[in-house]
Design a protein around this motif. Structure first.
Motif, PDB file in Angstrom:
ATOM      1  N   THR A  81       0.841  -1.199   0.000  1.00 20.20           N
ATOM      2  CA  THR A  81       0.000   0.000   0.000  1.00 20.20           C
ATOM      3  C   THR A  81       0.873   1.244   0.000  1.00 20.20           C
ATOM      4  O   THR A  81       2.061   1.208   0.312  1.00 20.20           O
ATOM      5  CB  THR A  81      -0.928   0.023   1.216  1.00 20.20           C
ATOM      6  OG1 THR A  81      -0.142  -0.053   2.426  1.00 20.20           O
ATOM      7  CG2 THR A  81      -1.895  -1.154   1.179  1.00 20.20           C
TER       8      THR A  81
ATOM      9  N   VAL B  23      -4.523   9.515 -10.206  1.00 21.07           N
ATOM     10  CA  VAL B  23      -4.848   8.384  -9.347  1.00 21.07           C
ATOM     11  C   VAL B  23      -5.657   8.881  -8.165  1.00 21.07           C
ATOM     12  O   VAL B  23      -5.666  10.073  -7.840  1.00 21.07           O
ATOM     13  CB  VAL B  23      -3.581   7.650  -8.853  1.00 21.07           C
ATOM     14  CG1 VAL B  23      -2.794   7.098 -10.020  1.00 21.07           C
ATOM     15  CG2 VAL B  23      -2.716   8.577  -8.008  1.00 21.07           C
TER      16      VAL B  23
ATOM     17  N   GLY C 297      -7.716   3.671  -4.063  1.00 15.67           N
ATOM     18  CA  GLY C 297      -8.139   2.482  -4.777  1.00 15.67           C
ATOM     19  C   GLY C 297      -7.363   2.240  -6.055  1.00 15.67           C
ATOM     20  O   GLY C 297      -7.364   1.116  -6.581  1.00 15.67           O
ATOM     21  N   SER C 298      -6.684   3.272  -6.586  1.00 12.27           N
ATOM     22  CA  SER C 298      -5.857   3.109  -7.778  1.00 12.27           C
ATOM     23  C   SER C 298      -4.536   2.443  -7.409  1.00 12.27           C
ATOM     24  O   SER C 298      -4.242   2.202  -6.234  1.00 12.27           O
ATOM     25  CB  SER C 298      -5.590   4.462  -8.436  1.00 12.27           C
ATOM     26  OG  SER C 298      -6.791   5.141  -8.741  1.00 12.27           O
ATOM     27  N   THR C 299      -3.733   2.159  -8.413  1.00 11.40           N
ATOM     28  CA  THR C 299      -2.415   1.582  -8.193  1.00 11.40           C
ATOM     29  C   THR C 299      -1.342   2.499  -8.769  1.00 11.40           C
ATOM     30  O   THR C 299      -1.575   3.203  -9.753  1.00 11.40           O
ATOM     31  CB  THR C 299      -2.287   0.192  -8.841  1.00 11.40           C
ATOM     32  OG1 THR C 299      -2.554   0.304 -10.245  1.00 11.40           O
ATOM     33  CG2 THR C 299      -3.255  -0.787  -8.217  1.00 11.40           C
TER      34      THR C 299
ATOM     35  N   GLU D 263       2.938   2.481  -9.670  1.00 10.02           N
ATOM     36  CA  GLU D 263       4.148   1.672  -9.797  1.00 10.02           C
ATOM     37  C   GLU D 263       5.364   2.515  -9.434  1.00 10.02           C
ATOM     38  O   GLU D 263       5.616   3.557 -10.040  1.00 10.02           O
ATOM     39  CB  GLU D 263       4.296   1.116 -11.214  1.00 10.02           C
ATOM     40  CG  GLU D 263       5.469   0.160 -11.347  1.00 10.02           C
ATOM     41  CD  GLU D 263       5.505  -0.569 -12.685  1.00 10.02           C
ATOM     42  OE1 GLU D 263       6.539  -1.202 -12.975  1.00 10.02           O
ATOM     43  OE2 GLU D 263       4.501  -0.501 -13.423  1.00 10.02           O
TER      44      GLU D 263
ATOM     45  N   ARG E  58       4.221  -2.528  -7.444  1.00 11.90           N
ATOM     46  CA  ARG E  58       2.919  -1.965  -7.790  1.00 11.90           C
ATOM     47  C   ARG E  58       2.112  -1.866  -6.501  1.00 11.90           C
ATOM     48  O   ARG E  58       1.749  -2.878  -5.904  1.00 11.90           O
ATOM     49  CB  ARG E  58       2.206  -2.828  -8.828  1.00 11.90           C
ATOM     50  CG  ARG E  58       0.867  -2.250  -9.287  1.00 11.90           C
ATOM     51  CD  ARG E  58       0.308  -3.037 -10.459  1.00 11.90           C
ATOM     52  NE  ARG E  58       1.068  -2.807 -11.662  1.00 11.90           N
ATOM     53  CZ  ARG E  58       0.890  -1.779 -12.486  1.00 11.90           C
ATOM     54  NH1 ARG E  58      -0.040  -0.884 -12.220  1.00 11.90           N
ATOM     55  NH2 ARG E  58       1.629  -1.642 -13.555  1.00 11.90           N
ATOM     56  N   LEU E  59       1.846  -0.636  -6.070  1.00 15.94           N
ATOM     57  CA  LEU E  59       1.255  -0.389  -4.760  1.00 15.94           C
ATOM     58  C   LEU E  59      -0.150   0.166  -4.902  1.00 15.94           C
ATOM     59  O   LEU E  59      -0.435   0.950  -5.819  1.00 15.94           O
ATOM     60  CB  LEU E  59       2.122   0.601  -3.973  1.00 15.94           C
ATOM     61  CG  LEU E  59       3.597   0.209  -3.798  1.00 15.94           C
ATOM     62  CD1 LEU E  59       4.376   1.350  -3.176  1.00 15.94           C
ATOM     63  CD2 LEU E  59       3.722  -1.053  -2.961  1.00 15.94           C
ATOM     64  N   ARG E  60      -1.005  -0.222  -3.988  1.00 18.88           N
ATOM     65  CA  ARG E  60      -2.390   0.255  -3.986  1.00 18.88           C
ATOM     66  C   ARG E  60      -2.499   1.534  -3.159  1.00 18.88           C
ATOM     67  O   ARG E  60      -2.034   1.604  -2.028  1.00 18.88           O
ATOM     68  CB  ARG E  60      -3.304  -0.829  -3.409  1.00 18.88           C
ATOM     69  CG  ARG E  60      -4.780  -0.445  -3.332  1.00 18.88           C
ATOM     70  CD  ARG E  60      -5.624  -1.647  -2.936  1.00 18.88           C
ATOM     71  NE  ARG E  60      -5.164  -2.217  -1.691  1.00 18.88           N
ATOM     72  CZ  ARG E  60      -5.566  -1.823  -0.482  1.00 18.88           C
ATOM     73  NH1 ARG E  60      -6.448  -0.828  -0.377  1.00 18.88           N
ATOM     74  NH2 ARG E  60      -5.114  -2.412   0.612  1.00 18.88           N
TER      75      ARG E  60
ATOM     76  N   VAL F  83      -4.096   4.025  -0.769  1.00 16.95           N
ATOM     77  CA  VAL F  83      -5.113   3.934   0.278  1.00 16.95           C
ATOM     78  C   VAL F  83      -5.557   5.310   0.756  1.00 16.95           C
ATOM     79  O   VAL F  83      -6.590   5.425   1.418  1.00 16.95           O
ATOM     80  CB  VAL F  83      -4.596   3.105   1.473  1.00 16.95           C
ATOM     81  CG1 VAL F  83      -4.308   1.668   1.046  1.00 16.95           C
ATOM     82  CG2 VAL F  83      -3.345   3.745   2.085  1.00 16.95           C
TER      83      VAL F  83
END
Length: 823
Positions: free
Chosen positions: A613, A626, A629-631, A633, A643-645, A647
């Protein structure tokens, strides 16, 4: 002209020498001096992309966290023909309590232990601050790569024994082995018994087995030094090592890139990780300011040359009337410029050498400005060739300016083309300022800088019309309040608007340049400081310990580790692909309450407790398009792609950086995963003052800041000289006019008051235009990055206005002072 060309040449020469030195720069080779080949991980991250409408390009960015390699590489390299020994190098960090046994201290040694020092009034603070001493450790086996040898005692043979390097410390001297560090055989350092003293830096050497254990990354080593058999050439050894690595298909443990075999100065990059990225950033900074320096120099020289030729129009017309051709006049002017500017350019270029050497010495003298191990050489051939090359370039540029200024001798025209070009440049400058308002980061800064240069260039072309318009506005005041001197000033302004415009241009240039350069930095600093104060809500800051240990102490409600590292972001900005190395913080999601408040605008920071995250700054989130909820890199500090989400999105990114990561996500990819400090929220309020706010610093910020300040000061001095030179030149050409006025009845006092009114007019009009020119790009820049207006301390604003006023008055009165004005 001589003075302006000399100073321009000195500035450009010093800049060229700095660029050459940075281009030749490299990381110093120390620990691996005896190893002709060093095998290490790739300390660069690469991104290959094809921008729309362009060709495939590869961008590179340096990494400042250690990229480790698999330990199996040691066995592969030992079998290479010509290799006498393949020695693995493993480093670790231990923290030795400065006040063992105190309330703020924790006993033990190793990567996850140390002493704590707290600020504030609480049970945490104990009897006072006690900073932990950080010791770098290595295996004694790796000392042979320098080589570092024993000067007293013996080598370590079991866990808990160590050899101490003697090369640092308080410097007590006395000729006793170990006296420079204050450590002797039998002492205890970081929980280890010192059994020997070695030459070289103050490093704690332990057995190979203990070094691997304390390093905390089994199956990986930092690098492998290759010692060659006698008589094996370096090139041959390198080729064999490279072939063996390729056959084995070995890759680093982070990004999976092939291992590198380094020779020569390249070996230093495996020792001093911060040096190569700092060198690259310094090169980019110098290259970026070079364009500004050249543009300012061309504006200065063009203004002086144009005014000098304008004042000699009668001489030129006479030559044309008796049969001289325009080509002959251009050739004569070119020869004259070569004679005057040639010597001036050579003298200025020679003076650039000591200027550069003083600057380089200043950089080395200030601790923390130049990263450890970065060498900036200045070989004799560079110092000898640079003055000649710069002198030739400056003379060539000056002759081009003369050629352009004399392209139509005897036919001045009505200035229609000049007026159209000036309006076009002003329009382009306003458009560029508007672009800066909708950009972010470096794109906004670049657009603001381009807007400033374009607007100043437009004002230079429209100078006569601007001066005429300003005169019309102020003419009633001149005539009504200035008496005879005021009427003389108004009449002179009407008759010589071109001359007045030429005098205004350098004043506008120096004012706008100073305002943009100073205000941009102070605006960002002020906004970042305000965000840092608002974001840091902790009542205590503890160093040399961990949040886990702090939470166990009485009176603590919450605590978070603060880890400082960097990430690399690949993105396209303004159509250009780029890799940005950005500072980041690693935190504990569960300990943010009451310690750190990033100002969340969407999402929830509690999500940072999960794996994979990240929280993103609002400006960066908008740039990357973003949201929660998006990602995203990112490449972490050692180049590992993740590749991180997302939050959460927060607003205080100027202080805390564009990304916040969980500590558990960041720590495995750091050379030293120990917290920089712990922020804690005590049950009762501290009475010893607020905690120093948490704030990130861009990579190389101190080096870039010092170099930028020196260059800005140099350009400011050049533009001030341009003001003085232009006004002095104009004044020298007015001696006949002043003499005539005296002959028809004007007194010396009236002439002085007339010149005073002109100086006031030039100062007020130039400052006003400079403020307008600077306000457009500055407002766009500040609004884009801080959401507010630009800021400049009143003292600096007063210094700019006062300096400009003094320079203008000096330039107006010096040519007509004393006995000349009396006659």
């Amino acid at each position: 002209m001589f003075a302006a060309v000399a100073v321009t040449s000195a500035l450009l020469g010093a800049l060229a020498l700095a660029l050459g030195s940075a281009g030749l720069g490299h990381a110093r080779v120390e620990r691996y001096a005896a190893a002709p080949v060093v095998v290490a991980g790739d300390q660069e991250v690469r991104w290959t992309t094809t921008p729309w409408g362009g060709e495939t390009t590869t961008e590179k960015a340096g990494l400042t966290e250690r990229v480790r390699i698999p330990s199996t590489a040691v066995d592969v390299l030992r079998t290479v023909p010509g290799v006498r020994a393949a020695v693995p190098d493993v480093s670790f960090v231990v923290r030795e309590p400065a006040a063992a046994g105190g309330p703020g201290a924790a006993s033990g040694a190793g990567p996850a232990s140390g002493a704590g020092a707290a600020s504030g009034s609480s049970p945490l603070s104990g009897s006072g601050p006690a900073e932990a001493r950080v010791q770098t450790g290595r295996s004694w086996e790796a000392a042979r790569l320098a080589p570092y040898r024993l000067v007293d005692g013996r080598e370590p043979r079991r866990a808990g024994e160590a050899v101490m390097g003697a090369g640092a410390g308080p410097g007590l001297g006395g000729g006793v082995p170990g006296a420079r560090t204050g450590v002797r055989v039998g002492d205890t350092v970081a929980g280890h018994t010192v059994v020997g003293i070695a030459d070289g830096p103050a490093v704690l050497y332990v057995t190979s087995a203990e070094a691997r254990k304390l390093a905390g990354h089994p199956g990986a080593v930092d690098a492998v030094g290759i010692l060659a058999e006698p008589g094996v050439p370096v090139d041959t050894l390198h080729a064999r090592v490279r072939a063996a690595l390729d056959r084995a298909g070995l890759k680093d443990t982070a990004s999976g890139q092939p291992l590198r075999a380094l020779t020569g100065d390249g070996r230093g990059g495996a020792e001093h990780l911060a040096a190569p990225p700092a060198r690259q950033e310094l090169l980019q900074l110098l290259a970026a300011v070079s364009g500004t320096v050249v543009l300012v120099a061309v504006l200065v020289l063009a203004s002086l040359v144009a005014q000098a030729l304008q004042q000699r129009a009668a001489e030129r017309d006479l030559l044309l009337s008796i049969g001289a051709t325009p080509r002959q006049i251009r050739a004569a002017a070119g020869r004259e410029v070569t004679r005057v500017a040639g010597l001036a350019a050579l003298l200025g270029a020679v003076a650039a050498v000591p200027v550069f050497l003083v600057l380089r010495s200043t950089l080395r003298a200030r601790d923390g400005v130049v990263p450890e191990g970065l060498e900036l050489p200045a070989p004799n051939w560079l110092l000898a060739a640079s003055p000649v090359l710069i002198a030739v370039v400056v003379v060539a540029v000056t002759r081009l300016v003369v050629l352009f200024a004399t392209r139509r001798p005897g036919r001045p025209g009505k200035g229609g083309t000049r007026r159209v070009a000036g309006i076009a440049l002003l329009t382009a400058g306003v458009a560029s300022a508007g672009t800066a308002a909708f950009q972010g980061g470096d794109a906004a800064a670049a657009a603001a800088g381009a807007a400033t240069v374009t607007l100043v260039s437009g004002c230079a072309l429209l100078g006569p019309w601007i001066a005429r318009a300003a005169t019309k506005v102020l003419e009633p005041a001149f005539r009504g309040l200035g008496g005879a001197p005021g009427r003389l000033t108004a009449a002179g302004a009407h008759a010589h608007s071109r001359r007045l415009g030429a005098a205004l241009v350098p004043v506008v240039l120096v004012t706008s340049f100073a305002l943009v350069q100073l205000s941009a930095g102070t605006t960002m600093e002020r906004a970042a400081d305000a965000q840092a104060r608002a974001a840091t809500t902790a009542g205590l800051a503890v160093s040399g310990t961990t949040a886990e240990q702090v939470r166990k102490r009485p009176g603590v409600e919450s605590a978070t580790d603060v880890l400082r590292s960097s990430v690399v972001l690949a993105r396209t900005e303004a159509g250009t692909p780029r890799l940005d190395r950005l500072p980041v913080l690693g935190v504990d999601a569960s300990g943010l309450a009451g310690t750190l408040d990033p100002g969340v605008v969407s999402g929830d920071l509690a999500g940072l407790a999960g794996k994979g995250t990240v929280a993103v700054g609002a400006t960066m989130a908008e740039s990357l398009d973003v949201k929660a909820g998006s990602t995203v890199e990112l490449r972490l500090g050692d180049g590992t792609p993740k590749r991180l989400r997302v939050v959460a999105v927060y607003e205080r990114s100027l202080a805390l950086g564009e990304f916040l990561l969980p500590k558990a996500e960041l720590a495995p990819h750091m050379s030293d995963p120990y917290p920089a400090r712990v922020l804690a929220a005590p049950e009762r309020t501290s009475t010893e003052g607020p905690v120093v706010p948490e704030r990130v610093s861009p990579p190389g910020a101190e080096l870039n800041g010092l170099v930028s300040a020196v260059i800005v000061a140099a350009i400011g001095g050049l533009t001030l000289l341009s003001v003085l030179s232009t006004l002095t030149l104009i004044g020298a050409g007015r001696r006949g006019e002043l003499r005539l006025l005296g002959q028809v009845g004007a007194s010396a006092g009236q002439l002085r008051r007339m010149l005073g009114i002109e100086a006031g007019f030039l100062t007020a009009t130039g400052l006003l235009m400079g403020v307008v020119v600077a306000a457009l790009p500055l407002t766009a820049f500040a609004w884009s990055l801080t959401g507010g207006l630009p800021y400049l301390p009143p003292a600096q604003l007063g210094l700019i206005a006062g300096t400009v006023a003094v320079t203008v008055v000096a330039g107006v009165f010096l040519p007509a002072s004393g006995r000349r004005l009396g006659r």
